[in-house]
Design an enzyme around this catalytic site. Structure first.
Site, PDB file in Angstrom:
ATOM      1  N   GLU A 178      -5.709  -4.320  -0.995  1.00 53.06           N
ATOM      2  CA  GLU A 178      -5.665  -5.305  -0.132  1.00 53.06           C
ATOM      3  C   GLU A 178      -6.768  -6.176  -0.926  1.00 53.06           C
ATOM      4  OE1 GLU A 178      -5.487  -2.252   0.762  1.00 53.06           O
ATOM      5  OE2 GLU A 178      -4.731  -2.284   2.895  1.00 53.06           O
ATOM      6  N   THR A 218       0.731  -1.286  -0.079  1.00 50.87           N
ATOM      7  CA  THR A 218       0.010   0.081   0.016  1.00 50.87           C
ATOM      8  C   THR A 218       0.900   1.130   0.141  1.00 50.87           C
ATOM      9  OG1 THR A 218      -0.162   0.024   2.601  1.00 50.87           O
ATOM     10  CG2 THR A 218      -1.644  -1.243   1.472  1.00 50.87           C
ATOM     11  N   LYS A 275     -15.532  15.088  12.063  1.00 47.41           N
ATOM     12  CA  LYS A 275     -16.561  14.749  13.107  1.00 47.41           C
ATOM     13  C   LYS A 275     -16.627  16.118  14.152  1.00 47.41           C
ATOM     14  CE  LYS A 275     -14.288  10.315  12.895  1.00 47.41           C
ATOM     15  NZ  LYS A 275     -12.999  10.338  12.390  1.00 47.41           N
ATOM     16  N   TRP A 295     -21.165  13.622  11.529  1.00 41.80           N
ATOM     17  CA  TRP A 295     -20.277  13.458  10.758  1.00 41.80           C
ATOM     18  C   TRP A 295     -20.535  14.202   9.473  1.00 41.80           C
ATOM     19  CZ3 TRP A 295     -19.605   7.088  10.322  1.00 41.80           C
ATOM     20  CH2 TRP A 295     -19.019   6.700  11.466  1.00 41.80           C
TER      21      TRP A 295
END
Ligand code: ADP
Length: 541
Positions: A329, A184, A439, A444
């Site tokens: 992944e 990654t 947040k 959110w």
């Protein structure tokens, strides 16, 4: 009682055997650094990949050894994709856009025994080689003789291939053998290695070929703009071979002009790339028109394709946009967006709203969304939750790391780090990464939603939204905006008014800054870590 069917191992050499037998005369074109075009067939690829595998075995490469590659998308890299796993070793693609220290760290961590280097990148690689000790041999391709270099133990790729035999028997019989590896890019911490198996990549290839996925066939000509050093070029080198699609490999020519030329000259039907590439190509063809009408699927992912860009491609250029989501992944394909029967009655504009979503999981992948306590959330198109996945081409562990609770749940799901909504009919829409969400006072706010709305403003070229610390609300949004070149008329009041049409007042950014470019990662994504460091004094980095 077991079924009475053959235990036929799903290995990558089977894909190449099929390509050679059925599609041996199909072409693979490569744009070479000197501007000329190299042309050969799947039968040529087969012969040379087999010789490469044979030569590596003769030189003592064992099943499970890691061999690095450092190069552009071209025919030699295709040979490495098949030849390295073909002898049982692991094709470890190295990202040429990382800093030298990062690549060196990755090579050492993977313990690469050989690194194959595209000669046009030799100078870029030299400082990396100075920092590694595990590599026994460097193999250079794309030149006839070894140029002057600080690298030790250099071998010419063509000399290596000449050592191989044509009748080499593929040695891998256990489909769970590792075949490829990609780290990654480290946007969220240290680079971590995803280690693919023959079986996982074979099944991913079948997954890609589904009509509800990339639907690649022998009628296609594919231009993979996604680099081979980025998640196995989204699996195109394997999917194209199994389906018999022809390829035009762009080599180092990833600029909008040459890409538009290639689409026109080769009547390309499928292209793959990140949104920034397609934004560049769009601007290019506005200035110098090209015929892009051969494209039947512009597959875009890696970050969200803004709805305004989908509208531009489909509405103005008549090019079908296919939005996909995936991760290193996940080999990488997870979801892909196609319109279904239930969308038939929708207006054009409503259909573009659907296409801006990342789509439905492709057959083989399961998704769920959960809250902070791990409780499953409803698929109602509105509730945001953390996205978790499982399936035969999803990692169960990172290379040389124990599975941690941060990445895996106790009941066997992978935690993607993405936040999304799901509609009742299974369409996923990314709203953010868990690390990028704002947040604010317990609520959110999606940074991605704000960015998409900002970029739809006619004077905005790019926009990135990050959280900044706030005493009362804990976090508040800040927008970093790049005006279109030469446009000085952009101001905060306009932007606030523009956003107010789509967002509640408490969601609007508290602060705007105007910048000349959003910092990007090695794979072309917004690097919000850099912005956070700059605008929050590292407090929320
Ligand atoms: P990294 O950026 O960490 O190196 P990857 O290149 O594997 O990792 O990128 C995976 C991430 O990219 C996903 O978790 C998601 O956040 C983002 N991503 C990929 N495709 C899309 C998409 N179509 N829309 C929004 N985000 C996407």
């Amino acid at each position: 009682m077991h079924g009475l069917m053959m235990d036929y191992p799903l290995t990558i050499d089977r894909i190449l055997e099929h390509a050679n037998r059925i599609y041996g005369d199909r072409q693979i074109y490569t744009k070479l650094p000197n501007g000329s075009t190299h042309t050969y067939t799947y039968a040529d690829l087969y012969r040379r990949a087999k010789r490469l595998a044979s030569a590596l075995s003769k030189r003592g490469i064992q099943i499970g050894d890691r061999l690095g590659t450092f190069g552009w998308n071209n025919y030699q890299h295709m040979e490495l994709y098949y030849g390295i796993p073909g002898c049982g070793a692991v094709c470890h693609t190295l990202n040429i856009r990382l800093f030298a220290e990062q690549v060196a760290y990755i090579i050492e961590h993977a313990e690469d025994r050989i690194v194959f280097i595209d000669a046009s990148l030799l100078k870029l690689f030299e400082p990396i080689a100075a920092q590694v000790s595990c590599v026994e041999q460097y193999v250079l391709y794309g030149v006839d003789s070894v140029p002057e270099t600080t690298l030790p133990n250099v071998l010419l790729y063509e000399d290596l291939i000449a050592e191989g035999d044509d009748d080499y028997p593929w040695p891998v019989t256990d489909e769970r053998t590792a075949m490829g590896m990609c780290y990654t890019s480290g946007t969220t911490g240290d680079p971590k290695g995803a280690l693919y198996s023959h079986r996982s990549m074979y099944l991913h290839t079948i997954g890609m070929l589904q009509a509800n996925a990339a639907a690649i066939t022998s009628a296609d000509m594919i231009l993979p703009v996604v680099p081979q050093f980025h998640v196995m070029s989204w699996g195109i080198p394997f999917a194209a071979a199994l389906a018999g699609a022809e390829l035009i490999m762009p080599g180092p020519f990833l600029q909008p002009g040459p890409l538009a030329d290639m689409v026109q000259d080769y009547k390309v039907t499928v292209v793959t790339g990140v949104p920034t590439i397609w934004m560049g190509v769009y601007q290019e063809v506005q200035k110098n028109p090209r015929d892009l009408s051969s494209i039947r699927a512009l597959i875009v992912g890696g970050s969200a394709m803004p709805r305004s860009m989908i509208e531009a491609y489909e509405g103005k250029l008549g090019v079908n946009v296919v939005h996909a989501w995936g991760m290193t992944e996940m080999s990488p394909l997870g979801t892909i967006c196609h319109l279904s029967r239930q969308h038939e009655g929708l207006s054009q504009s409503e259909q573009w709203d659907v296409k801006a979503k990342q789509g439905t999981p492709i057959g083989g992948i399961e998704l769920r969304i959960v809250d902070g306590d791990g409780q499953e959330l409803p698929w109602d198109g509105a509730t945001m939750g953390e996205l978790q996945v499982r399936g035969p081409w999803v990692i169960k562990q990172y290379f040389k790391r124990e599975p941690s609770a941060e990445s895996f749940t106790s009941d066997g799901w992978f935690r993607t780090g993405d936040v999304c909504t799901m509609t009742p009919d299974g369409y996923m829409q990314i709203t953010d990464r868990t690390k990028d969400l704002i947040k604010s006072g317990g609520e959110w706010i999606s940074s991605v939603d704000l960015e998409n709305a900002l970029i739809a403003h006619p004077l905005v070229r790019e926009a990135a939204v990050i959280a900044i610390p706030d005493e009362k609300w804990s976090e508040r949004p800040m927008a970093a905006v790049v005006p279109i070149e030469g446009q000085t008329g952009l101001n905060v009041d306009d932007l606030q008014a523009h956003l107010s049409a789509h967002f509640a007042k408490w969601m609007l950014p508290d602060k705007f800054v105007f910048i000349t470019e959003v910092p990007k990662t090695s794979t072309g994504k917004f690097d919000k870590k850099v912005l956070r460091q700059q605008y929050t004094d590292g407090k929320l980095a």
